[in-house]
Design a protein around this motif. Structure first.
Motif, short mmCIF file in Angstrom:
data_model
loop_
_atom_site.label_atom_id
_atom_site.label_comp_id
_atom_site.label_asym_id
_atom_site.label_seq_id
_atom_site.Cartn_x
_atom_site.Cartn_y
_atom_site.Cartn_z
N UNK A 1 0.79 -1.15 -0.05
CA UNK A 1 -0.34 0.08 0.02
C UNK A 1 0.86 1.41 -0.10
N UNK A 2 2.08 1.31 0.76
CA UNK A 2 2.89 2.39 0.80
C UNK A 2 3.44 2.46 -0.65
N UNK A 3 3.76 1.51 -1.39
CA UNK A 3 4.43 1.88 -2.83
C UNK A 3 3.32 2.23 -3.75
N UNK A 4 1.93 1.65 -3.74
CA UNK A 4 0.94 2.32 -4.22
C UNK A 4 0.82 3.86 -4.23
N UNK A 5 1.00 4.15 -2.84
CA UNK A 5 0.72 5.83 -2.80
C UNK A 5 1.98 6.21 -3.23
N UNK A 6 3.19 5.72 -3.30
CA UNK A 6 4.38 6.40 -3.93
C UNK A 6 4.23 6.50 -5.35
N UNK A 7 3.73 5.57 -5.73
CA UNK A 7 3.61 5.54 -7.34
C UNK A 7 2.59 6.53 -7.88
N UNK A 8 1.36 6.63 -7.16
CA UNK A 8 0.52 7.72 -7.37
C UNK A 8 0.83 9.00 -7.16
N UNK A 9 1.93 9.31 -6.25
CA UNK A 9 2.42 10.65 -6.20
C UNK A 9 3.53 10.88 -7.12
N UNK A 10 4.05 9.98 -7.75
CA UNK A 10 5.26 10.12 -8.84
C UNK A 10 4.51 10.38 -10.29
N UNK A 11 3.07 9.87 -10.23
CA UNK A 11 2.45 10.18 -11.65
C UNK A 11 2.61 11.63 -12.23
N UNK A 12 2.30 12.66 -11.30
CA UNK A 12 2.27 13.77 -11.72
C UNK A 12 3.69 14.34 -12.55
N UNK A 13 4.48 14.01 -11.67
CA UNK A 13 6.09 14.36 -12.22
C UNK A 13 6.18 13.52 -13.39
N UNK A 14 5.81 12.31 -13.74
CA UNK A 14 5.91 11.47 -15.08
C UNK A 14 5.18 12.18 -16.13
N UNK A 15 3.94 12.37 -15.85
CA UNK A 15 3.24 12.83 -17.04
C UNK A 15 3.50 14.20 -17.33
N UNK A 16 3.92 15.17 -16.48
CA UNK A 16 4.43 16.52 -16.74
C UNK A 16 5.57 16.46 -17.81
N UNK A 17 6.52 15.61 -17.18
CA UNK A 17 7.92 15.62 -17.91
C UNK A 17 7.63 15.04 -19.16
N UNK A 18 6.73 14.17 -19.29
CA UNK A 18 6.59 13.66 -20.72
C UNK A 18 5.97 14.62 -21.59
N UNK A 19 4.90 15.45 -21.13
CA UNK A 19 4.12 16.47 -21.93
C UNK A 19 5.14 17.47 -22.31
#
Length: 315
Positions: free
Chosen positions: A157-175
């Motif tokens: 569950x901790x790792x699910x939360x961490x990946x969710x928090x990292x999504x914003x960084x990933x999608x913004x970097x990609x765009x």
């Protein structure tokens, strides 16, 4: 102008949806085809409140979806937590602009359960990787990634939360890379040693004759309070192992799985073939208990041995 369709079936994808909505790049969300679950229902409710266009994915074919995507002028796509394999007509429609988000340092841990197997194998670092969707799952060229630390105490569950928090960084970097014409796709290497296959019932059972101490500790973390919880077999009944800790032990000649110590302060300690493990928290239909209370409730005492057989039914 980039107009994205997000393919998902989980609220964990909301950071991606929200970013694209706020930057005026979201055209629609394509939802999984299947029976509603609480996660999917919550996602549908949020999308409705935000007046976001949703399209259904059909298991029977892509014609209707392709027509709707074309009407909305969709030219880019992001796939995350979407339990369907994308078919060839959809890939052709996006012409290389359909990306999947996979929580592992690809090509390592290809498969449907990457976070579970990374925790179970004791990894200390993972990545959230964006790659092209191809007919061969998790094998497309990599666009970008974000590193995520795995703490020794992290559960699934901790790792699910961490990946969710990292999504914003990933999608913004990609765009941003796309908008600045700086996106350079990188082919995945052909060398990898670890996969993340679907879990089988036998994978979840602690086998005392083959599992070492670290294996058992990691199994508990990887499945903690999740549907893939580690299981202990005792007298043909199945119990959940939610947390375990390594214990130094020099005793020799004792069968792995044997209870070697039980006390209010010491807890419930079981021999492994390379040491010993303290069973910190266990679950049963009656509730969750620390090792000592669990042992008293179910009649465990030093000298008794846990089973290695896989029970058919959970207790």
């Amino acid at each position: 102008m980039q107009k994205f369709a997000v393919f998902t079936g989980s609220c964990q994808s909301l950071p991606v949806v929200q970013y694209l909505l706020q930057t005026n790049q979201l055209a629609c969300v394509v939802l999984v085809d299947g029976q509603p679950n609480p996660d999917l229902m919550q996602l549908q409710q949020w999308l409705k409140q935000q007046n976001i266009t949703t399209l259904p994915y059909s298991k029977n074919g892509d014609d209707a979806l392709l027509s709707q995507l074309d009407r909305l002028a969709v030219n880019c796509g992001v796939v995350y937590l979407f339990r369907h394999k994308i078919r060839k007509p959809l890939m052709q429609y996006f012409n290389g602009e359909l990306m999947n988000i996979h929580p592992s340092p690809l090509p390592e841990y290809r498969g449907p359960q990457p976070l579970y197997w990374q925790l179970r194998n004791g990894e200390t670092l993972t990545k959230l990787t964006m790659h092209q969707v191809t007919q061969e799952l998790d094998c497309g060229d990599i666009a970008c990634d974000v590193e995520i630390d795995i703490h020794p105490f992290d559960t699934i569950q901790c790792l699910y939360q961490k990946t969710s928090q990292a999504l914003l960084h990933l999608i913004s970097q990609y765009c941003e890379l796309k908008q600045n014409n700086q996106l350079a796709l990188c082919k995945q290497t052909t060398e990898y040693t670890k996969l993340a296959p679907a879990l089988q019932p036998s994978d979840l059972v602690v086998n005392w004759s083959t599992c070492n101490t670290s294996d058992i500790v990691n199994m508990a973390k990887a499945g903690n309070l999740d549907r893939f919880c580690a299981q202990l077999i005792f007298r043909q009944s199945t119990f959940q192992l939610l947390q375990a800790s390594k214990v130094e032990c020099v005793l020799k000649g004792i069968t792995p799985g044997t209870i070697i110590e039980l006390g209010l302060k010491s807890g419930l300690i079981v021999k492994t073939h390379d040491g010993a493990v303290k069973l910190d928290i266990l679950g049963a239909t009656q509730g969750c208990f620390d090792g000592y209370r669990f042992a008293l409730l179910f009649g465990l005492e030093p000298g008794l041995v846990f089973d290695n057989d896989v029970a058919v039914n959970s207790r």
